[in-house]
Motif scaffolding. Structure first.
Motif, PDB file in Angstrom:
ATOM      1  N   UNK A 188       0.836  -1.184   0.000  1.00 67.68           N
ATOM      2  CA  UNK A 188       0.000   0.000   0.000  1.00 67.68           C
ATOM      3  C   UNK A 188       0.879   1.245   0.000  1.00 67.68           C
ATOM      4  N   UNK A 189       0.278   2.348  -0.362  1.00 67.08           N
ATOM      5  CA  UNK A 189       1.047   3.584  -0.499  1.00 67.08           C
ATOM      6  C   UNK A 189       0.788   4.599   0.603  1.00 67.08           C
ATOM      7  N   UNK A 190      -0.080   4.278   1.570  1.00 66.58           N
ATOM      8  CA  UNK A 190      -0.383   5.224   2.629  1.00 66.58           C
ATOM      9  C   UNK A 190      -1.371   6.281   2.166  1.00 66.58           C
ATOM     10  N   UNK A 191      -1.661   7.234   3.042  1.00 62.75           N
ATOM     11  CA  UNK A 191      -2.586   8.313   2.699  1.00 62.75           C
ATOM     12  C   UNK A 191      -2.215   9.574   3.470  1.00 62.75           C
ATOM     13  N   UNK A 192      -2.836  10.673   3.081  1.00 61.89           N
ATOM     14  CA  UNK A 192      -2.564  11.982   3.685  1.00 61.89           C
ATOM     15  C   UNK A 192      -3.808  12.509   4.387  1.00 61.89           C
ATOM     16  N   UNK A 234       6.915  15.532  -4.344  1.00 61.51           N
ATOM     17  CA  UNK A 234       5.613  15.336  -3.702  1.00 61.51           C
ATOM     18  C   UNK A 234       5.390  13.905  -3.233  1.00 61.51           C
ATOM     19  N   UNK A 235       6.157  12.965  -3.766  1.00 60.29           N
ATOM     20  CA  UNK A 235       5.978  11.554  -3.420  1.00 60.29           C
ATOM     21  C   UNK A 235       7.013  11.117  -2.393  1.00 60.29           C
ATOM     22  N   UNK A 236       6.573  10.651  -1.224  1.00 60.46           N
ATOM     23  CA  UNK A 236       7.540  10.075  -0.279  1.00 60.46           C
ATOM     24  C   UNK A 236       8.107   8.766  -0.824  1.00 60.46           C
ATOM     25  N   UNK A 237       9.299   8.423  -0.338  1.00 58.33           N
ATOM     26  CA  UNK A 237       9.900   7.136  -0.670  1.00 58.33           C
ATOM     27  C   UNK A 237       9.981   6.297   0.607  1.00 58.33           C
ATOM     28  N   UNK A 238       9.736   5.015   0.469  1.00 64.42           N
ATOM     29  CA  UNK A 238       9.933   4.080   1.576  1.00 64.42           C
ATOM     30  C   UNK A 238      11.141   3.221   1.265  1.00 64.42           C
ATOM     31  N   UNK A 239      12.038   3.107   2.235  1.00 62.63           N
ATOM     32  CA  UNK A 239      13.267   2.327   2.055  1.00 62.63           C
ATOM     33  C   UNK A 239      13.292   1.221   3.096  1.00 62.63           C
ATOM     34  N   UNK A 240      13.423  -0.020   2.628  1.00 63.93           N
ATOM     35  CA  UNK A 240      13.487  -1.184   3.509  1.00 63.93           C
ATOM     36  C   UNK A 240      14.929  -1.698   3.549  1.00 63.93           C
ATOM     37  N   UNK A 241      15.657  -1.391   4.611  1.00 65.24           N
ATOM     38  CA  UNK A 241      17.098  -1.688   4.642  1.00 65.24           C
ATOM     39  C   UNK A 241      17.437  -3.173   4.528  1.00 65.24           C
ATOM     40  N   UNK A 242      16.536  -4.056   4.964  1.00 70.59           N
ATOM     41  CA  UNK A 242      16.863  -5.481   5.009  1.00 70.59           C
ATOM     42  C   UNK A 242      16.550  -6.212   3.703  1.00 70.59           C
ATOM     43  N   UNK A 243      15.904  -5.548   2.772  1.00 68.52           N
ATOM     44  CA  UNK A 243      15.631  -6.186   1.487  1.00 68.52           C
ATOM     45  C   UNK A 243      16.893  -6.214   0.625  1.00 68.52           C
ATOM     46  N   UNK A 244      16.839  -6.988  -0.436  1.00 70.15           N
ATOM     47  CA  UNK A 244      18.000  -7.087  -1.319  1.00 70.15           C
ATOM     48  C   UNK A 244      18.129  -5.818  -2.161  1.00 70.15           C
ATOM     49  N   UNK A 287       5.482   6.148  -2.525  1.00 67.05           N
ATOM     50  CA  UNK A 287       4.252   6.204  -1.739  1.00 67.05           C
ATOM     51  C   UNK A 287       3.297   7.276  -2.266  1.00 67.05           C
ATOM     52  N   UNK A 288       2.181   7.410  -1.588  1.00 69.83           N
ATOM     53  CA  UNK A 288       1.117   8.329  -1.982  1.00 69.83           C
ATOM     54  C   UNK A 288       1.616   9.769  -2.048  1.00 69.83           C
ATOM     55  N   UNK A 289       1.287  10.430  -3.123  1.00 64.93           N
ATOM     56  CA  UNK A 289       1.743  11.806  -3.342  1.00 64.93           C
ATOM     57  C   UNK A 289       0.897  12.795  -2.548  1.00 64.93           C
ATOM     58  N   UNK A 302      -0.065   9.072   6.700  1.00 70.26           N
ATOM     59  CA  UNK A 302      -0.475   7.862   7.403  1.00 70.26           C
ATOM     60  C   UNK A 302       0.088   6.653   6.655  1.00 70.26           C
ATOM     61  N   UNK A 303       1.132   6.018   7.185  1.00 72.47           N
ATOM     62  CA  UNK A 303       1.726   4.867   6.489  1.00 72.47           C
ATOM     63  C   UNK A 303       0.748   3.711   6.364  1.00 72.47           C
ATOM     64  N   UNK A 304       1.029   2.819   5.442  1.00 70.54           N
ATOM     65  CA  UNK A 304       0.132   1.707   5.142  1.00 70.54           C
ATOM     66  C   UNK A 304      -0.068   0.785   6.332  1.00 70.54           C
TER      67      UNK A 304
END
Length: 596
Positions: free
Chosen positions: A67-71, A406-416, A424-426, A473-475
């Motif tokens: 999901x991309x979250x919401x504002x 306008x678009x946030x980025x989500x970074x997952x450090x443990x992924x490859x 994410x949601x703009x 609001x994160x997913x």
């Protein structure tokens, strides 16, 4: 321009019926809503029960990463630009701007000396007839004005062990000032300015709380290449020259080493990053312990290039020994001079990660989904990194950037590698120069500010002054995860404590879960930062050790946890403790880590 008068608060009148948010956030009401509140409340309760049953009768499907979250729009007018923000352990947010802008969006009826503000040309431009700092109460969705006596423009801050915000530096008469804000429950607390001065001017300096109880180090500033300690133990204590700051300055580009990135390593040394270079510094001996490799690529990362940095979560699994920093974004080479001529160069897309402990040090590079500068980096309760706010071209400064991110980025450090970033949601509101973001205990991210203009300007400019307060609001807050979300979290220190837990000692956490826990139940402690100019000073997350976990009757679970081992790992103070079940976080509760 719409002014906010003393005592008046403008709110969004919408009601959010989400089960989780119903209990975790305020329900702002208009006057018309309040007339019908009893009926509205009954409808909310009925709908809540329906949603509650639906959540517990249906299986949780999908992943929060899908999901991309919401504002959400929380306030139309905070009164002041959110140049600086800090979350207190009383659930309030301190927001403040510079006083040099004169007129803000929050007009006062009286100055703090008691004299009345009149509707005269003089008073309409007198900074003391306007608030330049407010306290936002998340439970009431309201702001109240705070007093500032000197200018904190482009200053720094850290939280002391009792939750007091230690705020340092600024501009003009405020550049050597030390201010304190001790939060309270009755709404009567305010800024207090110390009579003691800093040794040097600290405009665009950074601050880091230290392992020694209630001491902070303040590093750098415009045309200042030194560091000093606050509070001063003696009146004759001085500042210390730091040659590293001399070497990393770029005079033709506005410095590019202002607001250096500071991170406390778990070995007690200080990581300092400025421009493109970094060192590990023993501040007790005034000695550089290590000089790290230069981060690859052209461009710069610090103000006015204004990328951002975090220290990735520290983990009990390796006894908090591994310390890894991450730097993202920044401006291209020559961006400052180009912006002064009206040309906005594309920002940097690259991020670098480097382990600063051990003996092998190399920047591991990867790219964000797009170029970014003036961005904030926040550690979410899941341990993922949120990159939010900013612009795609230019640099920091008045009207020096263009093309908002306008678009946030989500970074997952443990992924490859190659699978860590997602978009994410703009938002529809540009958040550029002089914007900030902070994480709240309920898991949302508050976003405020943006003012590329040297005054509060709302018309006839490309990017007007922004006074609206939003929440991203994160997913993981979506209602489909409510059955997985730990609830009713409480912390128990034991009888022989002084309102907190000491280093290495055990304490217990009790929470409710309507179903069998996931295979991965984690417990994190998060130090809320002081945020300004793309830097989240003192931000820190710890993954705590759980010694055992027992499931009792009625869905209640008791977990025995262990506090961090030392102040090098976790400087004393208030942290947000969160229970994460299968990647879904609880509402955080405040825990205090204290010296013996």
């Amino acid at each position: 321009m719409t002014a906010m008068h003393f005592g008046f608060n403008q709110t969004n009148s919408s009601i959010n019926f989400s089960f989780f948010l119903f209990f975790s956030m305020p329900i702002p009401l208009s006057m018309e809503d309040k007339k019908h509140f009893p009926l509205a409340f009954k409808l909310v309760v009925v709908l809540f029960l329906l949603l509650h049953c639906a959540c517990f009768c249906s299986a949780v499907a999908g992943s929060p990463g899908g999901k991309k979250g919401k504002w959400q729009l929380l306030l139309n007018n905070t009164g002041v630009v959110g140049m600086h923000m800090a979350l207190t352990h009383h659930g309030t947010v301190i927001i403040f701007d510079q006083i040099g802008v004169g007129q803000s969006g929050y007009e006062l009826r009286r100055r703090y000396n008691g004299t009345r503000c009149m509707n005269t040309q003089h008073d309409l431009t007198d900074w003391s007839c306007f608030a330049h700092s407010v306290e936002y109460d998340m439970s009431l969705n309201k702001v109240r004005p705070l007093r500032l006596d000197t200018d904190p423009w482009c200053s720094s801050g850290s939280f002391l062990s009792n939750g007091t915000l230690l705020q340092t530096g600024g501009y003009g008469r405020g550049s050597r000032r030390i201010r304190y804000f001790r939060p309270c429950e009755n709404g009567h607390c305010d800024w207090r300015q110390s009579k003691t001065l800093l040794s040097d001017d600290r405009w665009y300096a950074s601050s880091q709380i230290l392992p020694e109880k209630d001491r902070a180090i303040v590093v750098g500033g415009r045309q200042v290449f030194s560091y000093e300690f606050v509070p001063k133990l003696h009146s004759n204590h001085r500042s210390f020259d730091l040659p590293f700051l001399h070497r990393t300055t770029n005079k033709n580009e506005g410095g590019n080493n202002l607001y250096p990135f500071l991170h406390l390593s778990s070995d007690g040394n200080l990581f300092i990053f400025a421009n493109r270079d970094s060192i590990l510094f023993n501040y007790k001996r005034n000695k550089v312990v290590k000089s790290f490799p230069r981060i690859p690529g052209a461009g710069s990362r610090n103000y006015p290039s204004s990328g951002s940095s975090v220290i990735l979560p520290l983990d009990h699994g390796d006894r908090f020994h591994k310390v890894e920093v991450m730097v993202c974004g920044g401006a291209a080479s020559g961006a400052h001079q180009a912006a002064e001529q009206g040309k906005f160069l594309k920002g940097l897309s690259s991020c670098g990660r480097m382990v600063i402990t051990g003996n092998k040090h190399k920047w591991n590079m990867e790219n964000m989904p797009g170029p970014r500068l003036l961005n904030d980096m926040l550690i979410l309760p899941t341990g993922d990194i949120l990159i939010i706010n900013g612009a795609k071209r230019g640099c920091a400064g008045w009207k020096n950037a263009a093309d908002p991110s306008l678009q946030p980025y989500l970074y997952k450090p443990k992924k490859t590698l190659g699978r860590r970033f997602s978009v994410l949601k703009s938002t529809k509101i540009p958040r550029m120069y002089h914007s900030s973001a902070i994480l709240t205990p309920d898991g949302r991210v508050l976003v405020a500010g943006s003012n590329p203009n040297n005054k509060y300007t709302f018309r006839n400019v490309r990017y007007p002054t922004e006074l609206r307060l939003q929440a991203f609001v994160p997913a993981y807050m979506d209602r489909q995860y409510h059955a997985t979300r730990p609830g009713n979290v409480s912390i128990h220190y034991g009888s022989a404590t002084n309102g907190g837990v000491r280093y290495g000692e055990g304490f217990s956490v009790r929470f409710w879960l309507g179903r069998k826990p996931s295979k991965t139940v984690e417990f994190s402690a998060y130090a809320p930062p002081f945020t300004t100019h793309s830097i989240s000073m003192n931000q820190r997350m710890l993954k705590l050790r759980c010694k055992n976990m027992v499931r009792g009757e009625g869905g209640w679970i008791n977990a025995a946890l262990e506090a961090p081992p030392s102040p090098n790992v976790a400087p004393s103070g208030y942290y947000m403790l969160t229970v994460i079940n299968g990647g879904i976080p609880s509402i955080s509760q405040w825990i205090r880590i204290i010296h013996a």
